[in-house]
Motif scaffolding. Structure first.
Motif, PDB file in Angstrom:
ATOM      1  N   SER A 117       0.776  -1.177   0.177  1.00  0.00           N
ATOM      2  CA  SER A 117       0.029   0.023  -0.049  1.00  0.00           C
ATOM      3  C   SER A 117       0.772   1.399  -0.078  1.00  0.00           C
ATOM      4  O   SER A 117       0.364   2.251   0.454  1.00  0.00           O
ATOM      5  CB  SER A 117      -1.029   0.074   1.210  1.00  0.00           C
ATOM      6  N   GLU A 148      -0.304   4.497  -2.214  1.00  0.00           N
ATOM      7  CA  GLU A 148      -1.208   5.333  -1.701  1.00  0.00           C
ATOM      8  C   GLU A 148      -0.838   6.522  -0.938  1.00  0.00           C
ATOM      9  O   GLU A 148      -1.117   7.853  -0.689  1.00  0.00           O
ATOM     10  CB  GLU A 148      -2.261   4.704  -0.749  1.00  0.00           C
ATOM     11  N   VAL A 187      -9.026   8.876   7.210  1.00  0.00           N
ATOM     12  CA  VAL A 187      -9.801   7.425   7.460  1.00  0.00           C
ATOM     13  C   VAL A 187     -11.058   8.010   6.442  1.00  0.00           C
ATOM     14  O   VAL A 187     -11.519   9.085   6.974  1.00  0.00           O
ATOM     15  CB  VAL A 187      -9.956   7.300   8.717  1.00  0.00           C
ATOM     16  N   ARG A 228     -12.939   5.016   0.525  1.00  0.00           N
ATOM     17  CA  ARG A 228     -12.080   4.931  -0.582  1.00  0.00           C
ATOM     18  C   ARG A 228     -12.765   5.767  -1.832  1.00  0.00           C
ATOM     19  O   ARG A 228     -13.827   5.404  -2.113  1.00  0.00           O
ATOM     20  CB  ARG A 228     -11.282   3.539  -0.974  1.00  0.00           C
ATOM     21  N   THR A 237      -7.498   5.472   3.887  1.00  0.00           N
ATOM     22  CA  THR A 237      -7.957   3.996   4.013  1.00  0.00           C
ATOM     23  C   THR A 237      -9.363   3.915   4.785  1.00  0.00           C
ATOM     24  O   THR A 237      -9.606   5.059   5.235  1.00  0.00           O
ATOM     25  CB  THR A 237      -6.889   3.188   5.221  1.00  0.00           C
ATOM     26  N   GLN A 250     -11.331  -1.710   3.792  1.00  0.00           N
ATOM     27  CA  GLN A 250      -9.845  -2.040   3.407  1.00  0.00           C
ATOM     28  C   GLN A 250      -9.058  -2.787   4.651  1.00  0.00           C
ATOM     29  O   GLN A 250      -8.590  -3.710   4.266  1.00  0.00           O
ATOM     30  CB  GLN A 250      -8.972  -0.689   3.187  1.00  0.00           C
ATOM     31  N   VAL A 251      -9.364  -2.539   5.752  1.00  0.00           N
ATOM     32  CA  VAL A 251      -8.985  -3.297   6.911  1.00  0.00           C
ATOM     33  C   VAL A 251      -9.649  -4.413   7.240  1.00  0.00           C
ATOM     34  O   VAL A 251      -9.266  -5.281   8.196  1.00  0.00           O
ATOM     35  CB  VAL A 251      -8.699  -2.351   8.256  1.00  0.00           C
ATOM     36  N   ARG A 296     -10.121  -5.960   2.537  1.00  0.00           N
ATOM     37  CA  ARG A 296      -9.404  -5.275   1.293  1.00  0.00           C
ATOM     38  C   ARG A 296     -10.079  -5.787   0.044  1.00  0.00           C
ATOM     39  O   ARG A 296     -11.312  -5.764  -0.037  1.00  0.00           O
ATOM     40  CB  ARG A 296      -7.846  -5.633   1.058  1.00  0.00           C
TER      41      ARG A 296
END
Length: 480
Positions: free
Chosen positions: A409, A412, A427, A430, A454, A458-459, A462
């Motif tokens: 990542s 980014e 945060v 996206r 993010t 994503q966490v 993904r």
């Protein structure tokens, strides 16, 4: 949790035949437990006891570290204060605060953030009480000792709970330390409960059967969960199925029927849980206010303006500046790597859709060959994503170094510039490329807040998540 532990397969179990309350002659055969009843009933108290011992060890270690940091020895000597006694009182008071604050209530353990919040609240309360006692009693306790012990201990307690949760999740993947649930309600509401518990396997909630309050009792539900009877027979069937919990999921049972169900479960060791139809709303927005014995659930409206947004913007500015300074060596190294390994510019700029549908130019390290956009149309039939986002696991347009920086990542990182410019947040959901951002329906609510570097999905998985799950998680963030 594995497929075996979260599903009840009619081919392997002796299932009860759906029946009405008048069909008393037919016999219900019990579904075997994933664990014995004795083992299931014992694990909560055993786990809570183990956590208490772990917390006690962490607190004692924190007191010892406090001694070392302040006095350079484990045996401080002071004529005015007995530090061994102070350490003992702090340790005992800390454990008492954790107990009084509900840090050992099993329903809050190993799921959600409430467990961590209770540990932090108990630790902060201990700090306040200690300061007040020292002031009132005029005790000459070294402030450096107290200021060292409590922050260190609080961090270690949270870390200990996080590691303990890993153990619980591992046990639940094997079908242990879980709650067997009989779900009661309409077909749609029970299906939603089954799908949610199946998706969040770490919660340890396994629906083994359903009691419906509508027709079509013989058709299995989601995840092959069998229908075992009518809602009016829930208490009896929960006993015959050896369930731990009876969960009302949007049931149309009359209030007096629900009250009677609670009475029927008294003394059985089974819990009664209400699963309201309201989902994806965080705890701080929900308030329960009883009126003449009727608990009313009040739900605050989402807040998109006000002081909280100003605080978030201030945190974005401060955080992005810190990241920019700390990550500058990485930024330089990646930029040199991109420039040296393929023809074209270091940065890739693309139009993305931001807050309130406003387009902006996002910055990324270039991870594809310069003709990537022109080749996109030829690859559309190989799109592996089921929604608006174009994704390919082995995209031929990605450069070798691009695969590395994407996996980490690092591509980014230049979006810190977008954060500083106020187009993005650290945060948030996206932002999609303008060409992909044909938001329809509920997905348009993603545009109510600034997009982020993010986000929650994503966490949480993904690109392995489906588009619907990604939107669901983003909307949870937006709403709460």
């Amino acid at each position: 949790m594995t497929e075996v532990s979260t599903r009840v397969d009619p081919a392997h179990l002796a299932l009860p035949v759906p029946r009405t309350s008048t069909d008393e002659a037919s016999e219900v055969r019990v579904v075997p437990s994933l664990q014995t009843s004795q083992a299931r009933s014992a694990w909560p108290s055993q786990y809570a006891g183990a956590l208490a011992l772990l917390d006690a060890g962490i607190i004692v270690a924190s007191v010892g570290l406090g001694y070392l940091l302040r006095f350079g020895t484990l045996y401080p000597d002071s004529r005015s204060v007995s530090y061994p006694l102070v350490g003992l009182l702090v340790a005992l008071g800390w454990l008492a605060m954790l107990q009084a604050g509900g840090a050992y209530e099993i329903r809050h353990m190993s799921v959600g953030a409430e467990e961590f919040k209770r540990v932090i609240r108990a630790s902060l309360l201990l700090a306040g009480v200690t300061a007040a006692v020292c002031y009132v009693a005029a005790l000459d306790v070294a402030r450096g000792f107290v200021a060292g012990v409590i922050p260190i201990g609080m961090c270690l307690l949270v870390l200990g709970r996080w590691l303990s949760r890993k153990t619980v999740v591992a046990r639940r993947k094997n079908g242990e330390w879980s709650y067997r649930i009989v779900a009661v309600g309409s077909r749609d509401s029970v299906n939603h409960l089954i799908e949610t518990s199946h998706r969040q396997s770490s919660s340890g909630l396994i629906v083994i059967g359903a009691c419906l309050d509508d027709s079509d009792l013989r058709t299995p539900l989601a995840c092959n969960v069998p229908v075992v009877g009518l809602a009016t027979d829930a208490a009896r069937l929960a006993e015959e199925l050896d369930a731990d919990v009876v969960a009302l999921a949007g049931s149309s049972l009359a209030p007096y029927r629900i009250r009677e169900l609670g009475w029927q479960l008294e003394g059985t060791g089974r819990e009664l849980v209400m699963a309201p139809g309201l989902t994806d709303v965080a705890g701080p927005r929900v308030h329960v206010s009883p009126v003449e014995g009727l608990p009313l659930m009040w739900v605050d409206q989402p807040q998109f303006t006000g002081a909280a947004r100003l605080v978030k913007r201030a945190m974005d500015l401060l955080g992005s500046l810190v990241v920019l300074v700390l990550a500058s060596p990485v930024l330089i190294a990646v930029a040199l790597g991109v420039k040296a390994t393929s023809r074209g510019p270091v940065f890739f700029k693309q139009q993305r859709t931001g807050q309130h549908s406003t387009d902006f130019e996002v910055f990324k390290f270039r991870s594809m060959y310069v003709d990537a956009e022109a080749r996109r149309a030829d690859l559309m039939d190989q799109n592996e994503n089921d929604g608006a986002l174009f994704k390919m696991r082995r995209d031929p347009r990605v450069t070798p170094i691009g695969r590395l920086i994407r996996r980490l990542s690092l591509d980014e990182l230049p979006q810190i510039i977008n954060v500083l410019r106020g187009e993005m947040s650290l945060v948030g959901p996206r932002p999609l490329a303008s060409i992909d951002s044909g938001y329809v329906g509920n997905a348009r609510r993603r545009l109510l807040v600034r997009p982020g570097m993010t986000g929650l999905w994503q966490v949480s998985g993904r690109s392995d998540l489906s588009w619907d799950d990604a939107v669901r998680l983003d909307l949870y963030y937006v709403e709460n």
